[in-house]
Motif scaffolding. Structure first.
Motif, PDB file in Angstrom:
ATOM      1  N   UNK A  11      -5.953 -35.923 120.743  1.00  0.00           N
ATOM      2  CA  UNK A  11      -5.136 -35.312 121.801  1.00  0.00           C
ATOM      3  C   UNK A  11      -5.807 -35.519 123.158  1.00  0.00           C
ATOM      4  N   UNK A  12      -7.116 -35.305 123.220  1.00  0.00           N
ATOM      5  CA  UNK A  12      -7.866 -35.488 124.469  1.00  0.00           C
ATOM      6  C   UNK A  12      -7.749 -36.929 124.968  1.00  0.00           C
ATOM      7  N   UNK A  13      -7.904 -37.883 124.065  1.00  0.00           N
ATOM      8  CA  UNK A  13      -7.815 -39.299 124.434  1.00  0.00           C
ATOM      9  C   UNK A  13      -6.406 -39.650 124.916  1.00  0.00           C
ATOM     10  N   UNK A  14      -5.387 -39.069 124.265  1.00  0.00           N
ATOM     11  CA  UNK A  14      -4.011 -39.334 124.684  1.00  0.00           C
ATOM     12  C   UNK A  14      -3.769 -38.786 126.090  1.00  0.00           C
ATOM     13  N   UNK A  15      -4.272 -37.571 126.355  1.00  0.00           N
ATOM     14  CA  UNK A  15      -4.095 -36.973 127.682  1.00  0.00           C
ATOM     15  C   UNK A  15      -4.830 -37.768 128.754  1.00  0.00           C
ATOM     16  N   UNK A  16      -5.975 -38.350 128.384  1.00  0.00           N
ATOM     17  CA  UNK A  16      -6.747 -39.150 129.326  1.00  0.00           C
ATOM     18  C   UNK A  16      -6.188 -40.569 129.463  1.00  0.00           C
ATOM     19  N   UNK A  17      -5.163 -40.881 128.700  1.00  0.00           N
ATOM     20  CA  UNK A  17      -4.530 -42.210 128.681  1.00  0.00           C
ATOM     21  C   UNK A  17      -5.524 -43.329 128.350  1.00  0.00           C
ATOM     22  N   UNK A  18      -6.441 -43.014 127.431  1.00  0.00           N
ATOM     23  CA  UNK A  18      -7.434 -43.989 126.956  1.00  0.00           C
ATOM     24  C   UNK A  18      -6.839 -44.663 125.721  1.00  0.00           C
ATOM     25  N   UNK A  19      -6.166 -45.794 125.942  1.00  0.00           N
ATOM     26  CA  UNK A  19      -5.403 -46.436 124.873  1.00  0.00           C
ATOM     27  C   UNK A  19      -6.261 -46.901 123.709  1.00  0.00           C
ATOM     28  N   UNK A  20      -7.422 -47.522 123.993  1.00  0.00           N
ATOM     29  CA  UNK A  20      -8.265 -48.052 122.917  1.00  0.00           C
ATOM     30  C   UNK A  20      -8.802 -46.918 122.042  1.00  0.00           C
ATOM     31  N   UNK A  21      -9.302 -45.856 122.695  1.00  0.00           N
ATOM     32  CA  UNK A  21      -9.844 -44.720 121.947  1.00  0.00           C
ATOM     33  C   UNK A  21      -8.742 -44.031 121.135  1.00  0.00           C
ATOM     34  N   UNK A  22      -7.573 -43.875 121.750  1.00  0.00           N
ATOM     35  CA  UNK A  22      -6.447 -43.250 121.056  1.00  0.00           C
ATOM     36  C   UNK A  22      -6.076 -44.061 119.816  1.00  0.00           C
ATOM     37  N   UNK A  23      -6.023 -45.367 119.965  1.00  0.00           N
ATOM     38  CA  UNK A  23      -5.668 -46.234 118.838  1.00  0.00           C
ATOM     39  C   UNK A  23      -6.697 -46.108 117.710  1.00  0.00           C
ATOM     40  N   UNK A  24      -7.983 -46.091 118.068  1.00  0.00           N
ATOM     41  CA  UNK A  24      -9.035 -45.974 117.056  1.00  0.00           C
ATOM     42  C   UNK A  24      -8.951 -44.621 116.347  1.00  0.00           C
ATOM     43  N   UNK A  25      -8.732 -43.556 117.109  1.00  0.00           N
ATOM     44  CA  UNK A  25      -8.641 -42.221 116.509  1.00  0.00           C
ATOM     45  C   UNK A  25      -7.402 -42.089 115.623  1.00  0.00           C
ATOM     46  N   UNK A  26      -6.303 -42.690 116.038  1.00  0.00           N
ATOM     47  CA  UNK A  26      -5.094 -42.661 115.199  1.00  0.00           C
ATOM     48  C   UNK A  26      -5.318 -43.439 113.900  1.00  0.00           C
ATOM     49  N   UNK A  27      -6.061 -44.538 113.996  1.00  0.00           N
ATOM     50  CA  UNK A  27      -6.395 -45.322 112.814  1.00  0.00           C
ATOM     51  C   UNK A  27      -7.209 -44.480 111.828  1.00  0.00           C
ATOM     52  N   UNK A  28      -8.175 -43.741 112.363  1.00  0.00           N
ATOM     53  CA  UNK A  28      -8.979 -42.849 111.517  1.00  0.00           C
ATOM     54  C   UNK A  28      -8.084 -41.809 110.852  1.00  0.00           C
ATOM     55  N   UNK A  29      -7.197 -41.203 111.639  1.00  0.00           N
ATOM     56  CA  UNK A  29      -6.274 -40.204 111.098  1.00  0.00           C
ATOM     57  C   UNK A  29      -5.393 -40.772 109.993  1.00  0.00           C
TER      58      UNK A  29
END
Length: 150
Positions: A11-29
């Motif tokens: 959620x934090x990465x999505x709010x910060x609009x950090x696309x690479x981090x968001x993608x990696x975290x979603x992959x983990x999820x």
């Protein structure tokens, strides 16, 4: 606990609009959800943090192998992408044991089990994994166990 931390970081990465981090975290999820689905029919389910750590360890191992293959093949842009994902994965893993700590743990288990030769490698590796599985790279530990038993 670890699962909730990963979700909060997503959620934090999505709010910060950090696309690479968001993608990696979603992959983990997604990998954690896959494991949950696999275990639905299983009789014995591991503790939640243990399950998440196991998923993260496997993902980290896959990334390390991919990085090596991409670098050998001269595909640095793909290796960099994998390195970025690995960095995110490693944030949630427990601190890994150093080589000296690993050697000390192997020596202690070897003495405790009375292991003497290569025939005892399976017992030593099994005990090592049960005690230190989350804080140890088992592929590196395997070489160290072979060295200690030969």
């Amino acid at each position: 606990m670890l699962r909730e931390k990963i979700q909060a970081e997503t959620v934090t990465a999505m709010k910060a609009k950090d696309k690479e981090r968001t993608a990696a975290l979603r992959l983990i999820g997604a990998k954690i959800k896959d494991r949950d689905i696999e275990l639905r029919t299983s009789d014995k389910k591991p503790e939640d943090d243990e399950l998440v750590t196991d998923v993260l360890l496997k993902m980290a191992k896959q990334r390390r192998e991919s990085i090596e293959m991409y670098e050998d093949g001269g595909r640095t842009e793909l290796a960099d992408k994998e390195k970025a994902e690995l960095a995110v994965i490693e944030e949630f893993l427990p601190k890994q044991m150093s080589e000296d700590e690993t050697r000390a743990a192997i020596a202690a288990i070897k003495a405790e089990l009375g292991a003497e030769g290569m025939k005892d490698m399976g017992r030593v590796m099994g005990e090592l994994k049960s005690r230190h599985g989350a804080t140890l790279d088992m592929s590196k530990a395997s070489g160290l166990v072979k060295e200690a038993l030969s």
